[in-house]
Design a protein around this motif. Structure first.
Motif, PDB file in Angstrom:
ATOM      1  N   TYR A  20       0.837  -1.206   0.000  1.00 25.93           N
ATOM      2  CA  TYR A  20       0.000   0.000   0.000  1.00 25.93           C
ATOM      3  C   TYR A  20       0.875   1.261   0.000  1.00 25.93           C
ATOM      4  CZ  TYR A  20      -3.367   3.575   1.188  1.00 25.93           C
ATOM      5  OH  TYR A  20      -4.126   4.720   1.171  1.00 25.93           O
ATOM      6  N   CYS A  21       1.973   1.234   0.757  1.00 25.04           N
ATOM      7  CA  CYS A  21       2.862   2.409   0.828  1.00 25.04           C
ATOM      8  C   CYS A  21       3.391   2.759  -0.550  1.00 25.04           C
ATOM      9  CB  CYS A  21       4.044   2.138   1.757  1.00 25.04           C
ATOM     10  SG  CYS A  21       3.583   1.679   3.415  1.00 25.04           S
ATOM     11  N   TYR A  22       3.649   1.724  -1.327  1.00 26.40           N
ATOM     12  CA  TYR A  22       4.130   1.925  -2.696  1.00 26.40           C
ATOM     13  C   TYR A  22       3.007   2.504  -3.556  1.00 26.40           C
ATOM     14  CZ  TYR A  22       5.795   0.626  -7.373  1.00 26.40           C
ATOM     15  OH  TYR A  22       6.158   0.643  -8.693  1.00 26.40           O
ATOM     16  N   GLN A  23       1.845   1.883  -3.489  1.00 22.68           N
ATOM     17  CA  GLN A  23       0.701   2.370  -4.282  1.00 22.68           C
ATOM     18  C   GLN A  23       0.414   3.836  -3.971  1.00 22.68           C
ATOM     19  OE1 GLN A  23       0.582  -1.130  -6.065  1.00 22.68           O
ATOM     20  NE2 GLN A  23      -0.847   0.488  -6.615  1.00 22.68           N
ATOM     21  N   ALA A  24       0.495   4.158  -2.680  1.00 24.20           N
ATOM     22  CA  ALA A  24       0.112   5.504  -2.251  1.00 24.20           C
ATOM     23  C   ALA A  24       1.070   6.568  -2.770  1.00 24.20           C
ATOM     24  CB  ALA A  24       0.020   5.556  -0.720  1.00 24.20           C
ATOM     25  N   VAL A  25       2.325   6.182  -3.041  1.00 21.15           N
ATOM     26  CA  VAL A  25       3.281   7.196  -3.481  1.00 21.15           C
ATOM     27  C   VAL A  25       3.305   7.339  -5.012  1.00 21.15           C
ATOM     28  CG1 VAL A  25       5.550   6.134  -3.933  1.00 21.15           C
ATOM     29  CG2 VAL A  25       5.402   8.183  -2.506  1.00 21.15           C
ATOM     30  N   ILE A  26       2.709   6.390  -5.717  1.00 24.24           N
ATOM     31  CA  ILE A  26       2.768   6.424  -7.191  1.00 24.24           C
ATOM     32  C   ILE A  26       2.233   7.742  -7.766  1.00 24.24           C
ATOM     33  CG2 ILE A  26       1.884   5.333  -9.306  1.00 24.24           C
ATOM     34  CD1 ILE A  26       4.081   3.735  -8.048  1.00 24.24           C
ATOM     35  N   PRO A  27       1.042   8.190  -7.394  1.00 23.22           N
ATOM     36  CA  PRO A  27       0.584   9.460  -7.975  1.00 23.22           C
ATOM     37  C   PRO A  27       1.415  10.663  -7.546  1.00 23.22           C
ATOM     38  CG  PRO A  27      -1.036   8.572  -6.426  1.00 23.22           C
ATOM     39  CD  PRO A  27       0.006   7.529  -6.590  1.00 23.22           C
ATOM     40  N   ARG A  28       2.086  10.545  -6.399  1.00 19.41           N
ATOM     41  CA  ARG A  28       2.969  11.647  -5.991  1.00 19.41           C
ATOM     42  C   ARG A  28       4.224  11.666  -6.866  1.00 19.41           C
ATOM     43  NH1 ARG A  28       4.319  10.953  -0.079  1.00 19.41           N
ATOM     44  NH2 ARG A  28       5.303  12.974  -0.396  1.00 19.41           N
ATOM     45  N   LYS A  29       4.782  10.504  -7.140  1.00 23.94           N
ATOM     46  CA  LYS A  29       5.972  10.509  -8.023  1.00 23.94           C
ATOM     47  C   LYS A  29       5.545  10.902  -9.439  1.00 23.94           C
ATOM     48  CE  LYS A  29       5.787   6.686 -10.724  1.00 23.94           C
ATOM     49  NZ  LYS A  29       5.841   6.723 -12.179  1.00 23.94           N
ATOM     50  N   ASP A  30       4.326  10.552  -9.837  1.00 25.54           N
ATOM     51  CA  ASP A  30       3.863  10.973 -11.164  1.00 25.54           C
ATOM     52  C   ASP A  30       3.616  12.481 -11.216  1.00 25.54           C
ATOM     53  OD1 ASP A  30       4.042   8.581 -12.606  1.00 25.54           O
ATOM     54  OD2 ASP A  30       2.205   7.828 -11.679  1.00 25.54           O
ATOM     55  N   ALA A  31       3.143  13.029 -10.107  1.00 28.83           N
ATOM     56  CA  ALA A  31       2.957  14.481 -10.044  1.00 28.83           C
ATOM     57  C   ALA A  31       4.313  15.188 -10.106  1.00 28.83           C
ATOM     58  CB  ALA A  31       2.219  14.867  -8.766  1.00 28.83           C
ATOM     59  N   MET A  32       5.313  14.586  -9.501  1.00 29.23           N
ATOM     60  CA  MET A  32       6.666  15.149  -9.560  1.00 29.23           C
ATOM     61  C   MET A  32       7.159  15.157 -11.003  1.00 29.23           C
ATOM     62  SD  MET A  32       8.935  16.569  -7.761  1.00 29.23           S
ATOM     63  CE  MET A  32       8.520  16.173  -6.044  1.00 29.23           C
ATOM     64  N   ILE A  33       6.901  14.084 -11.716  1.00 31.16           N
ATOM     65  CA  ILE A  33       7.285  14.016 -13.133  1.00 31.16           C
ATOM     66  C   ILE A  33       6.526  15.074 -13.931  1.00 31.16           C
ATOM     67  CG2 ILE A  33       7.104  12.552 -15.200  1.00 31.16           C
ATOM     68  CD1 ILE A  33       7.869  10.162 -13.385  1.00 31.16           C
ATOM     69  N   LEU A  34       5.241  15.202 -13.642  1.00 32.61           N
ATOM     70  CA  LEU A  34       4.418  16.232 -14.281  1.00 32.61           C
ATOM     71  C   LEU A  34       5.002  17.622 -14.046  1.00 32.61           C
ATOM     72  CD1 LEU A  34       1.813  15.285 -15.657  1.00 32.61           C
ATOM     73  CD2 LEU A  34       0.526  16.157 -13.703  1.00 32.61           C
ATOM     74  N   ALA A  35       5.405  17.865 -12.803  1.00 28.95           N
ATOM     75  CA  ALA A  35       5.920  19.183 -12.420  1.00 28.95           C
ATOM     76  C   ALA A  35       7.216  19.504 -13.145  1.00 28.95           C
ATOM     77  CB  ALA A  35       6.153  19.236 -10.909  1.00 28.95           C
ATOM     78  N   ARG A  36       7.918  18.474 -13.594  1.00 29.55           N
ATOM     79  CA  ARG A  36       9.216  18.698 -14.217  1.00 29.55           C
ATOM     80  C   ARG A  36       9.144  18.657 -15.743  1.00 29.55           C
ATOM     81  NH1 ARG A  36      13.334  14.831 -11.990  1.00 29.55           N
ATOM     82  NH2 ARG A  36      14.724  16.466 -12.706  1.00 29.55           N
ATOM     83  N   ALA A  37       7.969  18.329 -16.270  1.00 32.61           N
ATOM     84  CA  ALA A  37       7.823  18.199 -17.718  1.00 32.61           C
ATOM     85  C   ALA A  37       7.372  19.523 -18.323  1.00 32.61           C
ATOM     86  CB  ALA A  37       6.814  17.098 -18.042  1.00 32.61           C
ATOM     87  N   GLU A  38       8.085  19.958 -19.339  1.00 36.13           N
ATOM     88  CA  GLU A  38       7.759  21.253 -19.945  1.00 36.13           C
ATOM     89  C   GLU A  38       6.769  21.138 -21.095  1.00 36.13           C
ATOM     90  OE1 GLU A  38      11.412  23.194 -20.924  1.00 36.13           O
ATOM     91  OE2 GLU A  38      12.161  23.064 -18.869  1.00 36.13           O
ATOM     92  N   ASP A  39       6.592  19.952 -21.623  1.00 37.89           N
ATOM     93  CA  ASP A  39       5.752  19.753 -22.807  1.00 37.89           C
ATOM     94  C   ASP A  39       4.307  19.439 -22.384  1.00 37.89           C
ATOM     95  OD1 ASP A  39       4.445  18.827 -25.033  1.00 37.89           O
ATOM     96  OD2 ASP A  39       5.813  17.149 -25.422  1.00 37.89           O
ATOM     97  N   PRO A  40       3.358  20.334 -22.742  1.00 37.20           N
ATOM     98  CA  PRO A  40       1.956  20.116 -22.323  1.00 37.20           C
ATOM     99  C   PRO A  40       1.393  18.778 -22.799  1.00 37.20           C
ATOM    100  CG  PRO A  40       2.240  22.330 -23.204  1.00 37.20           C
ATOM    101  CD  PRO A  40       3.528  21.598 -23.467  1.00 37.20           C
ATOM    102  N   ALA A  41       1.800  18.349 -24.006  1.00 38.44           N
ATOM    103  CA  ALA A  41       1.273  17.085 -24.535  1.00 38.44           C
ATOM    104  C   ALA A  41       1.781  15.903 -23.691  1.00 38.44           C
ATOM    105  CB  ALA A  41       1.683  16.911 -25.997  1.00 38.44           C
ATOM    106  N   PHE A  42       3.052  15.996 -23.297  1.00 34.31           N
ATOM    107  CA  PHE A  42       3.593  14.973 -22.393  1.00 34.31           C
ATOM    108  C   PHE A  42       2.796  14.967 -21.093  1.00 34.31           C
ATOM    109  CE2 PHE A  42       6.086  13.714 -18.782  1.00 34.31           C
ATOM    110  CZ  PHE A  42       6.790  12.598 -19.191  1.00 34.31           C
ATOM    111  N   ARG A  43       2.581  16.164 -20.538  1.00 33.46           N
ATOM    112  CA  ARG A  43       1.868  16.245 -19.253  1.00 33.46           C
ATOM    113  C   ARG A  43       0.461  15.673 -19.370  1.00 33.46           C
ATOM    114  NH1 ARG A  43       4.116  21.580 -18.826  1.00 33.46           N
ATOM    115  NH2 ARG A  43       2.065  22.462 -19.269  1.00 33.46           N
ATOM    116  N   ALA A  44      -0.221  15.982 -20.473  1.00 28.18           N
ATOM    117  CA  ALA A  44      -1.598  15.505 -20.644  1.00 28.18           C
ATOM    118  C   ALA A  44      -1.643  13.978 -20.669  1.00 28.18           C
ATOM    119  CB  ALA A  44      -2.194  16.082 -21.931  1.00 28.18           C
ATOM    120  N   GLU A  45      -0.630  13.391 -21.288  1.00 28.50           N
ATOM    121  CA  GLU A  45      -0.575  11.934 -21.354  1.00 28.50           C
ATOM    122  C   GLU A  45      -0.236  11.343 -19.977  1.00 28.50           C
ATOM    123  OE1 GLU A  45      -1.376  10.161 -24.049  1.00 28.50           O
ATOM    124  OE2 GLU A  45      -1.035   8.304 -22.935  1.00 28.50           O
ATOM    125  N   TRP A  46       0.762  11.942 -19.348  1.00 29.30           N
ATOM    126  CA  TRP A  46       1.245  11.389 -18.069  1.00 29.30           C
ATOM    127  C   TRP A  46       0.207  11.567 -16.955  1.00 29.30           C
ATOM    128  CZ3 TRP A  46       5.787   8.733 -18.425  1.00 29.30           C
ATOM    129  CH2 TRP A  46       6.259   8.166 -17.239  1.00 29.30           C
TER     130      TRP A  46
END
Lengths: 252, 252
Positions: free
Chosen positions: B57-83
């Motif tokens: 569960y601890c792993y599952q719970a952090v997945i959207p946070r690590k994905d949000a971190m990736i989102l925050a670092r991505a400059e391409d809107p199309a990439f962000r929309a997909e991710w």
């Protein structure tokens, strides 16, 4: 077994807080871990001893970095001047004449290749994750919590006092020279722990801060414990070495 | 066993890089771990199964946070929309109607208390350190490395395909309803993995970046492996539960 989650409820006197912190050590410090018992009873194979030294190197190597992080976050020059001694102890005059160099000597004295040790690639991933968690804790938590997480040093003279005579008596390949690291540590650790304890007792001036100090010490005990757990899982009798990690000669 | 440290030496074609990445999975993915073998063979006790669900569960719970971190670092809107779809998959419409909620349902379906699971306090410290290392990796490494670390999803349809039928067949307390989490996952994971793979193959345009992509996938395999190692050490036959961690009914 206490869980310490509500240990500061209602607030504690400084003496009470110190007593709780010492209780954390009495219940959670890694001198209670089965791997330590194997070590002091003379039951470790040379490969297990090597795995211990190799993995523990990762921890030793990060200590001055986490202390530098604490230094970077401390606003009081007098605090920094005191805390700086820790970095000097580990790095020495030139980076390779302090505690890290002595730990490397311990590892190579056990037959490991210096580059394998320094490279850290053969260390268990779980070791790296635990060490990384320690550095992250000192980076992201309050200065008070970072200081409190060092308080395992209150208990380190005891474990060193058990470890050193047992290693010399029970493993014929271990010499006093190999164990030079431990010679200076009890005195340094006592000095450092007294300073950190005074700081923590003084600055933990609300129940919340007291609880944070207790939690920080529990966290740090978890780090040390998890490192020995990982060794047991990889190199214990029914052990299973993870892909890519150090394989002792007798387990190739 | 490859160590993959020099796998991109001299540079690889996209097809060669993909082949190396698939080889990492073939050698390092956690479907090869003894704990997974115990699970699919029907040999886990209910307490061991609970410990797995609680820690995972601890792993599952952090997945959207690590994905949000990736989102925050991505400059391409199309990439962000997909991710962004990944976060939607895990959090659902209201936070508790996506993958995390379904994992919680799995855990409570195994008899665990929801608050114990969500609180994460009973999870193994080693689990928390591994999960923290994953979040830190996605925070501190390059965007390319963060994306590449998600590529274990290339292999997740396989492990789910092994896990689900075995859990239903071999454990009478496991129902289809309990395993609802896994129903949507293979399709989501395949979609996500294809996108991430294309991105990685396209952006790993130097030998150094190719090696970084390979290392990121090895790192992520280490995370998943270390989580199962920690379960074995704590809850395996010769297991030793660390202080403060979940104690199954049959091990109180």
């Amino acid at each position: 077994m206490s869980d310490f989650h509500d240990a500061a409820k209602g607030g504690l006197s400084a003496a009470q807080l110190e007593a709780v912190l010492r209780q954390v050590g009495a219940e959670r410090y890694h001198n209670l871990h089965p791997f330590h018992h194997l070590m002091v009873s003379g039951a470790l194979s040379k490969g297990q001893m090597q795995a211990w030294a190799l993995n523990r190197y990762c921890y030793q190597a990060v200590i001055p970095r986490k202390d530098a992080m604490i230094l970077a976050r401390a606003e009081d020059p007098a605090f920094r001047a005191e805390w700086r001694k820790r970095i000097e102890d580990h790095d020495g005059e030139d980076g390779w004449s302090g505690g890290i160099a002595k730990w490397l000597k311990l590892a190579t004295g056990l037959g490991l290749d210096a580059n394998d040790v320094i490279g850290e690639r053969l260390a268990l991933p779980a070791t790296r994750f635990a060490v990384g968690a320690y550095l992250a804790f000192c980076t992201n938590r309050t200065l008070l919590e970072a200081v409190a997480s060092s308080l395992t040093e209150l208990f380190s003279p005891v474990i060193i006092g058990e470890r050193v005579p047992a290693m010399l008596a029970k493993y014929d390949y271990v010499t006093e020279d190999t164990l030079a690291y431990f010679k200076a540590r009890p005195e340094q650790a006592s000095r450092d722990a007294q300073f950190a304890l005074s700081y923590a007792l003084k600055h933990a001036d609300t129940p919340e801060r007291q609880q944070a100090v207790i939690d920080a010490l529990v966290f740090k005990c978890d780090i040390l414990w998890a490192m020995l757990d990982a060794l047991m899982q990889a190199y214990g009798e029914a052990g299973h070495i993870p892909p890519g990690a150090f394989r002792p000669e007798d387990r190739k």
